[in-house]
Design a protein around this motif. Structure first.
Motif, PDB file in Angstrom:
ATOM      1  N   ARG A   1       1.165  -0.959   0.160  1.00  0.00           N
ATOM      2  CA  ARG A   1       0.039   0.071  -0.025  1.00  0.00           C
ATOM      3  C   ARG A   1       1.213   1.092   0.013  1.00  0.00           C
ATOM      4  O   ARG A   1       0.823   2.283  -0.637  1.00  0.00           O
ATOM      5  N   ASP A   2       2.122   1.396   0.580  1.00  0.00           N
ATOM      6  CA  ASP A   2       2.926   2.515   1.201  1.00  0.00           C
ATOM      7  C   ASP A   2       3.527   2.294  -0.783  1.00  0.00           C
ATOM      8  O   ASP A   2       3.269   3.754  -0.746  1.00  0.00           O
ATOM      9  N   ALA A   3       4.008   2.021  -1.057  1.00  0.00           N
ATOM     10  CA  ALA A   3       4.822   1.795  -1.886  1.00  0.00           C
ATOM     11  C   ALA A   3       4.263   2.268  -3.535  1.00  0.00           C
ATOM     12  O   ALA A   3       3.767   2.727  -4.204  1.00  0.00           O
ATOM     13  N   LEU A   4       2.188   1.466  -3.493  1.00  0.00           N
ATOM     14  CA  LEU A   4       1.927   2.148  -4.478  1.00  0.00           C
ATOM     15  C   LEU A   4       1.191   3.408  -4.061  1.00  0.00           C
ATOM     16  O   LEU A   4       1.458   4.255  -5.563  1.00  0.00           O
ATOM     17  N   VAL A   5       1.233   4.140  -2.908  1.00  0.00           N
ATOM     18  CA  VAL A   5       0.493   5.592  -2.915  1.00  0.00           C
ATOM     19  C   VAL A   5       2.215   6.435  -3.356  1.00  0.00           C
ATOM     20  O   VAL A   5       2.098   7.961  -4.264  1.00  0.00           O
ATOM     21  N   GLN A   6       3.466   5.911  -2.745  1.00  0.00           N
ATOM     22  CA  GLN A   6       4.252   6.359  -3.427  1.00  0.00           C
ATOM     23  C   GLN A   6       4.782   6.528  -4.688  1.00  0.00           C
ATOM     24  O   GLN A   6       4.965   7.402  -5.967  1.00  0.00           O
ATOM     25  N   ALA A   7       4.624   5.670  -5.605  1.00  0.00           N
ATOM     26  CA  ALA A   7       4.112   5.424  -7.005  1.00  0.00           C
ATOM     27  C   ALA A   7       3.529   6.317  -7.451  1.00  0.00           C
ATOM     28  O   ALA A   7       3.486   6.310  -8.998  1.00  0.00           O
ATOM     29  N   LEU A   8       2.412   6.515  -7.227  1.00  0.00           N
ATOM     30  CA  LEU A   8       1.098   7.328  -7.583  1.00  0.00           C
ATOM     31  C   LEU A   8       2.039   8.558  -7.944  1.00  0.00           C
ATOM     32  O   LEU A   8       1.565   9.219  -8.348  1.00  0.00           O
ATOM     33  N   GLY A   9       2.095   8.835  -6.463  1.00  0.00           N
ATOM     34  CA  GLY A   9       2.760  10.165  -6.260  1.00  0.00           C
ATOM     35  C   GLY A   9       3.995  10.980  -7.838  1.00  0.00           C
ATOM     36  O   GLY A   9       4.077  11.803  -7.860  1.00  0.00           O
ATOM     37  N   LEU A  10       4.890   9.905  -7.823  1.00  0.00           N
ATOM     38  CA  LEU A  10       6.184   9.689  -9.094  1.00  0.00           C
ATOM     39  C   LEU A  10       5.360   9.779 -10.353  1.00  0.00           C
ATOM     40  O   LEU A  10       5.522  10.424 -10.922  1.00  0.00           O
ATOM     41  N   GLY A  11       4.699   9.242 -10.253  1.00  0.00           N
ATOM     42  CA  GLY A  11       3.631   9.186 -12.177  1.00  0.00           C
ATOM     43  C   GLY A  11       2.560  10.510 -11.858  1.00  0.00           C
ATOM     44  O   GLY A  11       2.593  11.159 -12.850  1.00  0.00           O
ATOM     45  N   PHE A  12       2.005  11.082 -10.802  1.00  0.00           N
ATOM     46  CA  PHE A  12       2.062  11.746 -10.962  1.00  0.00           C
ATOM     47  C   PHE A  12       2.768  13.378 -11.165  1.00  0.00           C
ATOM     48  O   PHE A  12       2.002  14.709 -12.234  1.00  0.00           O
ATOM     49  N   LEU A  13       3.438  13.394 -10.741  1.00  0.00           N
ATOM     50  CA  LEU A  13       4.691  14.103 -10.681  1.00  0.00           C
ATOM     51  C   LEU A  13       5.194  14.385 -11.990  1.00  0.00           C
ATOM     52  O   LEU A  13       5.447  15.360 -12.392  1.00  0.00           O
ATOM     53  N   VAL A  14       5.573  13.301 -12.177  1.00  0.00           N
ATOM     54  CA  VAL A  14       6.415  13.475 -13.841  1.00  0.00           C
ATOM     55  C   VAL A  14       5.313  13.794 -15.416  1.00  0.00           C
ATOM     56  O   VAL A  14       5.534  14.345 -15.564  1.00  0.00           O
ATOM     57  N   ALA A  15       4.137  13.506 -14.620  1.00  0.00           N
ATOM     58  CA  ALA A  15       3.039  13.631 -15.741  1.00  0.00           C
ATOM     59  C   ALA A  15       2.810  15.261 -15.429  1.00  0.00           C
ATOM     60  O   ALA A  15       2.408  15.642 -16.881  1.00  0.00           O
ATOM     61  N   THR A  16       2.453  16.079 -14.573  1.00  0.00           N
ATOM     62  CA  THR A  16       2.773  17.347 -13.959  1.00  0.00           C
ATOM     63  C   THR A  16       3.614  17.850 -14.993  1.00  0.00           C
ATOM     64  O   THR A  16       3.729  18.741 -15.278  1.00  0.00           O
ATOM     65  N   LEU A  17       4.659  17.529 -14.523  1.00  0.00           N
ATOM     66  CA  LEU A  17       5.887  18.293 -15.184  1.00  0.00           C
ATOM     67  C   LEU A  17       6.164  18.723 -16.990  1.00  0.00           C
ATOM     68  O   LEU A  17       5.974  19.065 -17.454  1.00  0.00           O
ATOM     69  N   ALA A  18       6.072  17.475 -17.381  1.00  0.00           N
ATOM     70  CA  ALA A  18       4.781  16.833 -18.431  1.00  0.00           C
ATOM     71  C   ALA A  18       4.170  18.237 -19.252  1.00  0.00           C
ATOM     72  O   ALA A  18       4.717  18.059 -20.298  1.00  0.00           O
ATOM     73  N   LEU A  19       2.949  17.478 -18.522  1.00  0.00           N
ATOM     74  CA  LEU A  19       2.086  18.747 -18.893  1.00  0.00           C
ATOM     75  C   LEU A  19       1.973  19.887 -18.721  1.00  0.00           C
ATOM     76  O   LEU A  19       2.019  20.746 -19.626  1.00  0.00           O
ATOM     77  N   ALA A  20       3.397  20.755 -17.697  1.00  0.00           N
ATOM     78  CA  ALA A  20       3.424  22.112 -17.597  1.00  0.00           C
ATOM     79  C   ALA A  20       4.315  21.855 -19.140  1.00  0.00           C
ATOM     80  O   ALA A  20       3.820  23.111 -19.436  1.00  0.00           O
ATOM     81  N   GLY A  21       5.627  21.357 -20.039  1.00  0.00           N
ATOM     82  CA  GLY A  21       5.880  21.509 -20.763  1.00  0.00           C
ATOM     83  C   GLY A  21       5.167  21.612 -22.047  1.00  0.00           C
ATOM     84  O   GLY A  21       5.441  22.298 -22.853  1.00  0.00           O
ATOM     85  N   ALA A  22       4.307  20.651 -22.055  1.00  0.00           N
ATOM     86  CA  ALA A  22       3.563  20.930 -23.241  1.00  0.00           C
ATOM     87  C   ALA A  22       2.343  21.676 -23.242  1.00  0.00           C
ATOM     88  O   ALA A  22       2.148  22.792 -24.440  1.00  0.00           O
ATOM     89  N   LEU A  23       2.118  22.393 -22.135  1.00  0.00           N
ATOM     90  CA  LEU A  23       1.069  23.846 -22.476  1.00  0.00           C
ATOM     91  C   LEU A  23       2.010  24.658 -22.621  1.00  0.00           C
ATOM     92  O   LEU A  23       1.550  25.773 -23.374  1.00  0.00           O
ATOM     93  N   ALA A  24       2.955  24.827 -22.251  1.00  0.00           N
ATOM     94  CA  ALA A  24       4.082  25.748 -21.944  1.00  0.00           C
ATOM     95  C   ALA A  24       4.096  26.004 -24.065  1.00  0.00           C
ATOM     96  O   ALA A  24       4.269  27.394 -24.310  1.00  0.00           O
ATOM     97  N   LEU A  25       4.542  23.723 -24.315  1.00  0.00           N
ATOM     98  CA  LEU A  25       5.035  24.690 -25.774  1.00  0.00           C
ATOM     99  C   LEU A  25       4.005  25.043 -27.052  1.00  0.00           C
ATOM    100  O   LEU A  25       4.657  25.507 -27.726  1.00  0.00           O
ATOM    101  N   HIS A  26       2.615  24.715 -26.148  1.00  0.00           N
ATOM    102  CA  HIS A  26       1.752  24.687 -27.190  1.00  0.00           C
ATOM    103  C   HIS A  26       1.442  26.519 -26.881  1.00  0.00           C
ATOM    104  O   HIS A  26      -0.177  27.337 -27.355  1.00  0.00           O
TER     105      HIS A  26
END
Length: 243
Positions: A160-185
């Motif tokens: 459970r704890d590792a899953l919550v951390q994995a979700l946070g890691l995925g959210f973090l990378v996706a958010t950074l990539a989304l910020a780049g995509a929005l800035a790019l456009h």
């Protein structure tokens, strides 16, 4: 976006943060889903950037970080080009609303069904890159990091704890990539950046309140109510976008 309604934005992020505090996810889903009723999805996603970054840095940190990075790096790496590619959809605005609605419907259907799926290591390795690419495209197109990455992570059988951390890691990378995509456009404006900064405080407050309420609300009850609400919201957004 007309920022003369900061109270509405603050209340949305307070609610979204509270949901994240209770079950560990839901900040992007609720905030972008509700704000898309009032503004274009690209603007809603731009407001999400800073609250999502701040709330997910702590969730991604922890004792399992090294092991998770070693195991999940192909999926996390594939999120970036997928998100950059999908960013063209949310920036155009034409297909973003129905795409967001359909993504929420798929997410809600998965959450309500909760299929007992477990991926063996061979399938996990084979699907990591395509899942990351597909999840990135959905994130870039809708501003919401949900399908298919969240069900895939859940099917890995992590503690459970590792899953919550994995979700946070995925959210973090996706958010950074989304910020780049929005800035790019060109979807990020100074006004939206300021609004995103102001949304950090209510999101953090909501997360804290949700973590306190977690002890009093049965997690399965709250989770089911959450996914029913996502089902209704997704249907509404898909109908508006396709009508």
């Amino acid at each position: 976006m007309d920022l003369t309604a900061p109270l509405t934005v603050a209340l949305v992020f307070l609610l979204a943060g509270a949901c994240k505090g209770v079950i560990g996810l839901g900040l992007p889903t609720i905030s972008v889903g509700l704000l898309a009723l009032l503004m274009p999805p690209a603007e809603a996603a731009s407001l999400l950037i800073l609250p999502s970054l701040v709330t997910n840095i702590a969730q991604a940190s922890g004792p399992h970080l090294r092991d998770l990075l070693r195991r999940l790096w192909p999926m996390l790496l594939a999120l970036v080009p997928g998100t950059l590619a999908g960013g063209a959809i949310i920036a155009s605005g034409a297909a973003a609303l129905p795409a967001l609605g359909l993504a929420l419907l798929a997410y809600a259907a998965w959450g309500l069904a909760t299929p007992p799926l477990r991926l063996p290591p061979r399938i996990e390795r084979a699907t990591a890159l395509p899942i990351g690419l597909a999840g990135g495209v959905v994130t870039g197109a809708t501003g919401v990091f949900v399908v298919p990455v969240v069900p895939w992570l859940t099917a890995l059988g992590l503690p459970r704890d590792a899953l919550v951390q994995a979700l946070g890691l995925g959210f973090l990378v996706a958010t950074l990539a989304l910020a780049g995509a929005l800035a790019l456009h060109g979807a990020v404006t100074p006004a939206l950046a300021g609004g995103s900064l102001l949304a950090v405080a209510p999101a953090l407050l909501g997360q804290w309140l949700g973590s306190r309420a977690r002890q009093r609300i049965p997690p399965m009850v709250f989770r089911r109510l959450f996914f029913v609400a996502m089902l209704v919201l997704g249907a509404q957004l898909a109908w508006r976008g396709l009508a």
